[in-house]
Design an enzyme around this catalytic site. Structure first.
Site, PDB file in Angstrom:
ATOM      1  N   ALA A 324      72.419 -21.019  21.511  1.00 16.21           N
ATOM      2  CA  ALA A 324      72.810 -20.508  20.415  1.00 16.21           C
ATOM      3  C   ALA A 324      72.191 -21.576  19.003  1.00 16.21           C
ATOM      4  O   ALA A 324      72.327 -22.767  19.322  1.00 16.21           O
ATOM      5  CB  ALA A 324      74.375 -20.538  20.406  1.00 16.21           C
ATOM      6  N   ASP A 380      89.613 -15.008  18.545  1.00 12.49           N
ATOM      7  CA  ASP A 380      90.183 -14.736  19.719  1.00 12.49           C
ATOM      8  C   ASP A 380      88.713 -15.137  20.894  1.00 12.49           C
ATOM      9  O   ASP A 380      87.655 -14.794  20.621  1.00 12.49           O
ATOM     10  CB  ASP A 380      90.336 -13.128  19.855  1.00 12.49           C
ATOM     11  CG  ASP A 380      91.345 -12.873  21.306  1.00 12.49           C
ATOM     12  OD1 ASP A 380      91.665 -14.030  21.744  1.00 12.49           O
ATOM     13  OD2 ASP A 380      91.552 -11.842  21.508  1.00 12.49           O
TER      14      ASP A 380
END
Length: 577
Positions: A324, A380
């Protein structure tokens, strides 16, 4: 198939179904009690109920697996037994109102028995067994209202269908507010063209608010029609609390924020969750159905639907998993599939000396966030074990990186990269990258202001974010700053916020006695953001977060048990501020 084999299949299939039914009954009971907690302003009990409901699934799953072991020796059964068991279970689910959730529970049982080693569609419900036809059960979850009369009459009809045990503080005022807001949103021709208003029967409770959720149907357009409610608490013990209508939300963006991935799960009691999700998906078509299941607190089934979506996306794409973008973390290795909207996070095998934590501590921190009201500021996360990626889709640089820092979590075969444990989280632009690349000073100021608000609102939820480097925050497409690095997160009361001693001696700080829980907020200005002009701007906007007094005050609020209001929509939409 002999009689003994058939009898055992029946017994095990019904044990699993009974386990699911027990789980959902328990889930429904806690959800149903949300009305009473709301009406009685039992806010601390509301927070406890959130944690209790999340814990139900694992408890009932463990019970079901234990009962199965009393009936059969699972590892002595051949694969054909499990193929037959899936078929038998599928038959007894034919008319079950929550069949899709019951399939997920079955998957969980087999996953627990086989430690998630046997993941295939012959044995488990990797793919759904039927296509859900939305609308066939709509009458079970939706009230439809006649719009041939006045707006006022329609609103009165809507409220007559929701049965609260306490009164509204001023219903005539609330009806006037709603009438005016609707007329301000729709012109005369649009109002005249409204042919139906549909409202979901379940009330959606979360934190200190409740929501009546529906839609306005016109020939060429359908709009959300959402009424947030709050409680005006009684001033004396002999009085009852009263309900107040807070706003009218008619924009999809407002509803999308209410259903944000960074907020706590709703409590909305229904025996037909698939139909409720289908209705919500029509209101919020850009939201994935897995997000809506999760928003209802059905997070395990949400994970199942996510995985199905993920497999479908792999079939339709050809890009490769890669490291990433952003600064690499000290605790987690993070990678992504560029064409997909999530990141994958794996706990590293070893941490640097500066991170005095363990692997279990990291897991506990992620669990804390799951159990906490995330107040729109903490993403979340969803935990998976033995998550499989096709090896030809994984860049070699990523394979090398994972083997270097996460080897204990990685298993390689010729065909797959198997990750023994990972978290999945919504993809956002890292805040440090946003601040580096954003040319518009106004948007930079807005992001810095929202960064400060993010830290403050997390603190108001009784949480100390810990490692508040700007690289540990992301920014959504809507410009909202979200915290997503949890390895140092804790309750506010677990830290000692201290003021640095005043001294002309440049070496005084080196001799300062510092305990393991001590925090010096004056140092925050030096590391939350990097560049000098950004430090100065953040300090001008939110200088109080860089003082021990601010954090000590927030601790005192936490110790008092205060539960603040976290309004997810624009404050300007509120009728009474």
């Amino acid at each position: 198939m002999n009689n003994t084999h058939s009898s055992v299949l029946n017994k095990v299939a019904y044990l699993i179904l009974h386990g699911f039914d027990k789980s959902y009954r328990w889930h429904s009971r806690i959800t149903r009690d949300a009305q009473q907690r709301f009406e009685q302003a039992l806010w601390q009990e509301t927070q406890k109920a959130v944690k209790e409901r999340i814990a139900i699934y694992e408890r009932t799953l463990a019970d079901a697996v234990g009962e199965i072991y009393q009936q059969v020796f699972p590892h002595q059964e051949n694969n054909q037994f499990w193929f037959d068991l899936k078929t038998r279970y599928q038959k007894i689910l034919s008319d079950h109102p929550q069949y899709e959730l019951a399939e997920t529970f079955y998957n969980s049982v087999l996953g627990r028995i086989f430690k998630h080693q046997k993941i295939n569609d012959e044995m488990m419900f990797i793919m759904p067994t039927r296509c859900y036809l939305a609308g066939l059960q709509r009458h079970l979850v939706v009230h439809s209202f006649d719009t041939s009369g006045t707006v006022r009459r329609m609103l009165e009809d809507i409220f007559s269908q929701y049965h609260f045990d306490i009164a509204f503080q001023d219903m005539q005022r609330d009806l006037q507010h709603l009438d005016g807001a609707l007329r301000a949103r729709l012109n005369r021709e649009q109002l005249a063209s409204v042919h139906t208003v549909e409202m979901l029967k379940p009330v959606f409770y979360r934190s200190k608010s409740a929501y009546l959720i529906g839609r306005i149907c016109m020939p060429d357009e359908t709009l959300p029609f959402v009424i947030p409610l709050s409680i005006a608490e009684a001033e004396t013990s002999g009085e009852k609390h009263k309900i107040v209508v807070e706003a009218l939300l008619t924009e999809r963006q407002d509803l999308s924020v209410v259903f944000s991935f960074a907020r706590a799960y709703f409590m909305a009691d229904t025996q037909h969750p698939a139909e409720v999700v289908a209705f919500l998906h029509e209101l919020l078509p850009h939201k994935k159905k897995f997000e809506l299941y999760i928003a209802l607190g059905l997070y395990k089934h949400g994970k199942t639907v996510f995985y199905r979506n993920f497999l479908a996306h792999l079939e339709e794409s050809n890009d490769q998993f890669s490291i990433a973008p952003g600064i690499r973390g000290l605790v987690m290795a993070v990678f992504h599939l560029p064409s997909y909207g999530v990141v994958f996070k794996i706990i590293k095998d070893e941490f640097p000396e500066s991170k005095k934590i363990t692997r279990q501590h990291v897991k506990d921190c992620y669990k804390l966030v799951k159990m906490t009201d995330r107040v729109g500021r903490m993403a979340d996360t969803h935990e998976y074990v033995n998550f499989r990626l096709p090896r030809h889709r994984v860049e070699q640089a990523l394979v090398d990186e994972l083997l270097d820092c996460c080897a204990s979590s990685i298993e390689l075969t010729d065909e797959e990269v198997i990750i023994k444990h990972l978290y999945i989280e919504r993809k956002m632009t890292p805040l440090n990258i946003f601040l580096e690349q954003q040319p518009d000073p106004a948007l930079i100021t807005s992001a810095l202001n929202d960064l400060g608000l993010c830290i403050k609102q997390i603190a108001a939820a009784h949480i100390f974010a810990g490692d508040m480097l700007h690289k540990n925050f992301g920014i959504t497409r809507g410009g909202r700053v979200i915290f997503y690095d949890y390895d140092e997160i804790c309750y506010l009361t677990e830290r000692e916020f201290r003021t640095l001693p005043k001294s002309d001696d440049p070496y005084a700080i080196d001799t300062l006695s510092v305990g393991p829980t001590d925090v010096f907020p004056e140092q925050f200005e030096h590391f939350i953001v990097g560049k000098k002009h950004l430090k100065q701007e953040l300090k001008a906007l939110h200088g109080e977060i860089m003082t021990a007094e601010y954090w000590q005050h927030m601790q005192a609020q936490s110790l008092k048990g205060d539960v603040p209001d976290f309004i997810p929509y624009n404050q300007a939409k509120r009728f009474v501020n």
